[in-house]
Design a protein around this motif. Structure first.
Motif, PDB file in Angstrom:
ATOM      1  N   GLY A 147       0.814  -1.211   0.000  1.00  0.00           N
ATOM      2  CA  GLY A 147       0.000   0.000   0.000  1.00  0.00           C
ATOM      3  C   GLY A 147       0.848   1.261   0.000  1.00  0.00           C
ATOM      4  N   ARG A 148       1.991   1.211   0.649  1.00  0.00           N
ATOM      5  CA  ARG A 148       2.884   2.372   0.700  1.00  0.00           C
ATOM      6  C   ARG A 148       3.550   2.642  -0.644  1.00  0.00           C
ATOM      7  NH1 ARG A 148       5.196   1.735   6.874  1.00  0.00           N
ATOM      8  NH2 ARG A 148       3.152   1.134   7.656  1.00  0.00           N
ATOM      9  N   LEU A 149       3.413   1.685  -1.565  1.00  0.00           N
ATOM     10  CA  LEU A 149       3.877   1.901  -2.944  1.00  0.00           C
ATOM     11  C   LEU A 149       2.755   2.472  -3.814  1.00  0.00           C
ATOM     12  CD1 LEU A 149       5.838  -1.435  -3.503  1.00  0.00           C
ATOM     13  CD2 LEU A 149       6.809   0.837  -3.062  1.00  0.00           C
ATOM     14  N   GLY A 150       1.573   2.672  -3.224  1.00  0.00           N
ATOM     15  CA  GLY A 150       0.438   3.186  -3.978  1.00  0.00           C
ATOM     16  C   GLY A 150      -0.361   2.116  -4.687  1.00  0.00           C
ATOM     17  N   VAL A 151      -0.238   0.869  -4.242  1.00  0.00           N
ATOM     18  CA  VAL A 151      -0.937  -0.243  -4.891  1.00  0.00           C
ATOM     19  C   VAL A 151      -2.060  -0.742  -3.988  1.00  0.00           C
ATOM     20  CG1 VAL A 151      -0.707  -2.599  -5.786  1.00  0.00           C
ATOM     21  CG2 VAL A 151       1.136  -0.933  -6.158  1.00  0.00           C
ATOM     22  N   PHE A 152      -3.282  -0.698  -4.531  1.00  0.00           N
ATOM     23  CA  PHE A 152      -4.411  -1.334  -3.880  1.00  0.00           C
ATOM     24  C   PHE A 152      -4.360  -2.802  -4.281  1.00  0.00           C
ATOM     25  CE2 PHE A 152      -5.827   3.039  -4.024  1.00  0.00           C
ATOM     26  CZ  PHE A 152      -6.495   3.199  -2.818  1.00  0.00           C
ATOM     27  N   THR A 153      -4.142  -3.680  -3.317  1.00  0.00           N
ATOM     28  CA  THR A 153      -4.020  -5.105  -3.601  1.00  0.00           C
ATOM     29  C   THR A 153      -5.353  -5.712  -3.987  1.00  0.00           C
ATOM     30  OG1 THR A 153      -2.163  -5.291  -2.096  1.00  0.00           O
ATOM     31  CG2 THR A 153      -3.321  -7.318  -2.612  1.00  0.00           C
ATOM     32  N   ASN A 154      -6.406  -5.270  -3.346  1.00  0.00           N
ATOM     33  CA  ASN A 154      -7.728  -5.810  -3.626  1.00  0.00           C
ATOM     34  C   ASN A 154      -8.722  -4.686  -3.456  1.00  0.00           C
ATOM     35  OD1 ASN A 154      -9.093  -8.306  -4.313  1.00  0.00           O
ATOM     36  ND2 ASN A 154     -10.158  -8.051  -2.390  1.00  0.00           N
TER      37      ASN A 154
END
Length: 177
Positions: free
Chosen positions: A98-105
């Protein structure tokens, strides 16, 4: 009630929880990390319609990773098969991802009782970010149910090979809208 790491491990060993392949090193205090699989689908069109079967394309996921474009939704499989007919799994992204700006789901974090599959992750990046097959991408917790279990999952996504695109169009009937 949420299961602790040792309780999850015990339930995996006696068959009440499925995580396959299982790596005990991924067990935390009250969750188990899961990893990104090596299959990805993207929608062919940039405008999606809930009432139609939106066409998808398979996107190769090489060992050197895939760069996520913020203008797309990516459907990935999990490396592990995950599920239980005894406990309710809930999946979440890892904070490091998430700290990379990625919503996993993006949504659908609750896995129904009896659904045991590789999961389909609906991923989105707010800025370009690279992800890799096999990386720890999320975590799963397991929750005890209260009351009798009278039915297990047998819905439209059962027994399909992940990743699976949206089937919302089926709610509009066999021909869509």
């Amino acid at each position: 009630m949420i299961l602790t790491g040792p309780a999850i491990t015990a339930a995996i060993r006696d068959g009440r929880i499925t995580i396959d392949p299982f790596d005990e090193a991924l067990v935390g205090p009250n969750s188990v990390d899961f990893r990104l699989g090596d299959r990805c689908k993207v929608y062919r069109d940039r405008v999606l319609d809930a009432a139609i079967d939106n066409p998808t394309e398979d996107l190769p996921v090489p060992p050197e990773g895939i760069l996520l474009d913020p203008a797309r939704v990516y459907l990935f499989n999990t490396l592990e098969r995950i599920g239980s007919a005894t406990y309710v799994p809930i999946i979440r992204g890892r904070s490091s991802v998430g700290r990379l700006g990625v919503f996993t789901n993006i949504t659908a974090d609750l896995i129904d009782l009896g659904s045991i599959n590789q999961l389909t992750l609906q991923m989105h990046a707010v800025i370009p970010a690279r992800v890799y097959p096999g990386m720890r991408i999320g975590q799963v917790t397991f929750w005890a149910v209260e009351g009798p279990v009278t039915d297990l999952y047998h819905g439209k996504y059962a027994d399909l090979e992940s990743p699976v695109p949206s089937m919302s169009w089926r709610e509009f009937g066999p021909e869509g809208k």
